[in-house]
Structure formats: structure tokens, C-alpha cells
Motif scaffolding. Structure first.
Motif, short mmCIF file in Angstrom:
data_model
loop_
_atom_site.label_atom_id
_atom_site.label_comp_id
_atom_site.label_asym_id
_atom_site.label_seq_id
_atom_site.Cartn_x
_atom_site.Cartn_y
_atom_site.Cartn_z
N TYR B 176 48.96 51.11 50.71
CA TYR B 176 48.44 51.39 51.64
C TYR B 176 47.48 52.87 51.21
N LEU B 177 47.52 53.27 50.44
CA LEU B 177 46.40 54.56 50.26
C LEU B 177 45.79 54.40 48.94
N SER B 197 56.99 39.39 51.31
CA SER B 197 57.17 38.08 51.81
C SER B 197 58.48 38.12 53.21
N ARG B 198 59.04 39.60 52.63
CA ARG B 198 60.88 39.39 53.35
C ARG B 198 61.17 40.17 54.11
N LEU B 205 54.74 46.84 56.99
CA LEU B 205 53.63 46.27 57.23
C LEU B 205 52.77 46.44 57.88
N SER B 206 53.27 46.47 59.25
CA SER B 206 52.86 46.73 60.07
C SER B 206 52.40 47.62 61.36
N ASP B 219 48.75 44.70 53.90
CA ASP B 219 49.10 44.08 54.26
C ASP B 219 49.25 41.89 54.35
N ASP B 220 49.06 41.33 53.24
CA ASP B 220 48.52 40.43 53.05
C ASP B 220 49.41 39.86 52.24
#
Lengths: 223, 223
Positions: B176-177, B197-198, B205-206, B219-220
Motif C-alpha cells: 500500500y505504501l 484472492s481469498r 484491499l478495498s 488491489d488488483d
């Protein structure tokens, strides 16, 4: 037989040794000075930290002091030290983490750096400001153990637990290094006198780190 | 219902959230910014750290992320994450401690300080030397996860465990950073795509931290 790789003033190794003693598990001490960062030791433990516990015939290699304690708790029936209900057990683990993390960072680690590493490794004088801060930290932490012991006879509740061993391990190294003023901490002093009297504690109190002497009261049960 | 006190980029809260998600335990998020050191929060947790998990009707108060994870493991039957033989369990706990301690100290903590605390709290510019050091640390740590994942499909062995959740929690905050260069870390990238994917990972991730945007690939799932 188990081999425990450690040095005399490592508080995390002391916690494991107290647990081994309470459970009556035999082991052989192997001296390791993690600050030397020996290649063979780093191959064994990439974190470069003691304690490491090995049993070569059984090909068992354990590291991280809490992982070792949980392993002993799971495999040795005698003297359960993470016991009670799930919330009791969470409180024991919270307090082990408190002493391993906060007491260590605020008190034990700076004292070990100023009074052991500087004397034995870097040959510098200790920094008096850092020593003062560590000793102020010790007073704050002993205020907290006084508070905990004012509520029940042991650190995490009504029975002795791994939290007592973790606290005694940090306090004993701090006391060896002259970092504890026992005045005004009567609850903790009473509890610590009991810890010192235990057969599991005696071998630790008789050990010395070369070149560093503890204060006269250090191994006296009636300090 | 459980309430989890945390902030969006806390890696230790992420580890607990991933475990709650895998076990299918419902909870409500409560935002806490531990750097504000609110008196009510310090009364709840003297360590001043998130995560803290509470269930007020049942008067349960849990803190320290590992104590919380062990509690969930003991009380929720579904999706065992500290499993196998005693030595397997010791290896899982060693690796959780590795990511919680070493990855955090070398990588996540300096990135959070430079890119979150300085932006949101102290209003300073990040220090480019500290950022470079943290990103070099990330490369070293991903070399280690590549090594671990080259030996078996999951971080601590042949099945998914709490070590995978602890590693993914630290890596996701670092990613993220903007602290991770995914080139040359194919083993870890393959494993991390699976983790992303879990269903347990999707809510993390959102989420966004106000004022700080993650890179486009964050978040892909097919990054």
C-alpha cells in the motif's frame, strides 16, 4: 538431550530456563554471543537471536522464545504455565508479550547495551542519560507489577503462570545490572523473593557474566 | 458481537482480521488512532497499541495480536491455522514472530513512520534515506519469503497457516505504501496473488487510509 544456546544475561533465555526448570526438563547450556553474529549460528537462526533449542538426535530445532515456551507447554504435561480458561490464557499471553516487548525495550535492552555490550564489545563508557531513562522506566514498570500483584498473588491471576516467569526473567537481568531500586515496590519485592526461592531460579542466580558483577543483594533471597 | 479497535494500515490488526475472516467470525470495526494516545484507549490497553478486541456483553477484553490469534485458535473450531505436530506449530509461531518483529521493524514500521505518521500527524516530509533503507529491507525479506516458498507452497509448510496471514498482513501494508518492487520475486508474487484472492482479504484491499493513496496494482489480484 536438549541443548539451549544462550548467554547468561539474556532475559528471553532466562524465561525458557525457568520454564524448563519448573517442568523438570533437563538440558545442556551452550554459550552463544549473538552480537558476534557467527555464520554457523546465523545459518541455524536467521534472526540471529538466542534462545535456540536443539535436540540433534531427534533433529529438532526450535527458536523464538515464545514458540519454544508454547512447544514445551504442549509437549510436557508437568507444571502447566498457560492455563485456565481461554480468556485467562489470553491474559497470560498478553502479559508475557508486555514484559518481552515493553519492559525489554524500555528497561532491559538499554541497560544491556550500556552496561554489557559497551563494556564487553565496543569498549565505550555507558551513557548516563540512557541509564537514567532506563532506571526511570524500571520504576514505571515496577509500579505496574505492584498494581497487578495488588489484585492477585501472581502476575496474571490466582496461579503462577508463564507471565511470572517472563516478568522475573526481565527483572532479574535488570537487577543484575543494578537497574532496580527496591524501595517503594513492596508488592513486587515480596513476589520476587518468592520467585528467587524456587529451585528453577537458583541456577540462574549463581551464574555470572564475565567482567560484570551484580550488586550484593542480587542472589540473596532475603534482599 | 466482537468489536475490533484498529486503523486501516495496522499490520497486526490486518493479521487478526485475516484470521477472523478465515474462521468466519463476524466483528464490527472501531477506528482507533493509537498515536493520539487517548486516555480512554490507554485505560483499556496500557500498551497503547491496536488491535484490541472487545465483546462488551460478555465482558471480554483481548489485546496483543498474538494473544488474540491464539484465543481465536482455541475457541473457534473452523480453519485451524496453528496446526500439525508440535514442531510444525513451533515453526508457524517462529515465522509469525519473524514477520511481526523483524519484517515490521525493518520495513513496515519505517514506511508507516515516513509515509503515514509524517503526512497525517507531524506534517513533515519523508526522509529519503530512511525510505531507501526500508525498501532495501523489503527486498531482503522477500528474498527470504521466496526461499521459504521455494521449499513448500505455504510460508511455514504444506498447508496455509497463521504464518501466511502474518506475512500477508505486513506485505500488504508495505505494498500500500509503495514499498515493494515485485520484480524478481516471483515465488512470493505467486503466493501473494493467491492470498489476495481469498474472501478474507477482499475487505482489507478495498479500504483506504485518508490522504494516502496506494499504487494502482495494490488491489488488483493480477498485479
Amino acid at each position: 538431550m536438549w541443548q539451549l544456546h544462550q548467554f547468561a544475561l539474556c532475559p528471553f533465555s532466562r524465561k525458557v530456563r525457568l520454564l524448563l526448570g519448573e517442568k523438570g526438563v533437563g538440558y545442556e547450556l551452550k554459550r552463544e554471543s549473538p552480537w558476534e553474529r557467527r555464520d554457523e549460528f546465523l545459518d541455524m537462526n536467521p534472526a540471529g537471536q538466542v534462545p535456540v533449542m536443539t535436540d540433534e538426535p531427534r533433529k529438532i530445532l526450535l527458536m523464538d522464545s515464545m514458540a519454544i515456551c508454547e512447544y514445551l507447554e504442549e509437549t510436557v504435561d508437568k507444571a502447566a504455565m498457560i492455563n485456565g480458561t481461554a480468556t485467562n490464557r489470553a491474559e497470560i499471553r498478553r502479559l508475557v508479550s508486555w514484559f518481552d516487548t515493553h519492559f525489554f525495550q524500555d528497561v532491559t535492552a538499554p541497560l544491556l547495551h550500556e552496561r554489557m555490550v559497551k563494556r564487553l564489545v565496543t569498549k565505550e563508557s555507558p551513557d548516563s542519560k540512557a541509564l537514567r531513562e532506563a532506571m526511570k522506566g524500571a520504576v514505571r514498570h515496577l509500579d505496574y507489577t505492584d498494581y497487578l500483584l495488588g489484585h492477585h498473588n501472581w502476575i496474571a491471576g490466582t496461579t503462577m503462570s508463564l507471565a511470572d516467569l517472563a516478568a522475573a526473567a526481565q527483572i532479574s537481568v535488570t537487577d543484575y545490572l543494578g537497574g532496580i531500586d527496591w524501595k517503594n515496590h513492596e508488592e513486587t519485592a515480596r513476589w520476587y523473593a518468592g520467585m528467587k526461592s524456587r529451585p528453577s531460579f537458583r541456577p540462574l542466580l549463581s551464574e555470572r557474566m564475565e567482567g560484570i558483577s551484580p550488586p550484593a543483594h542480587y542472589d540473596d533471597v532475603n534482599f
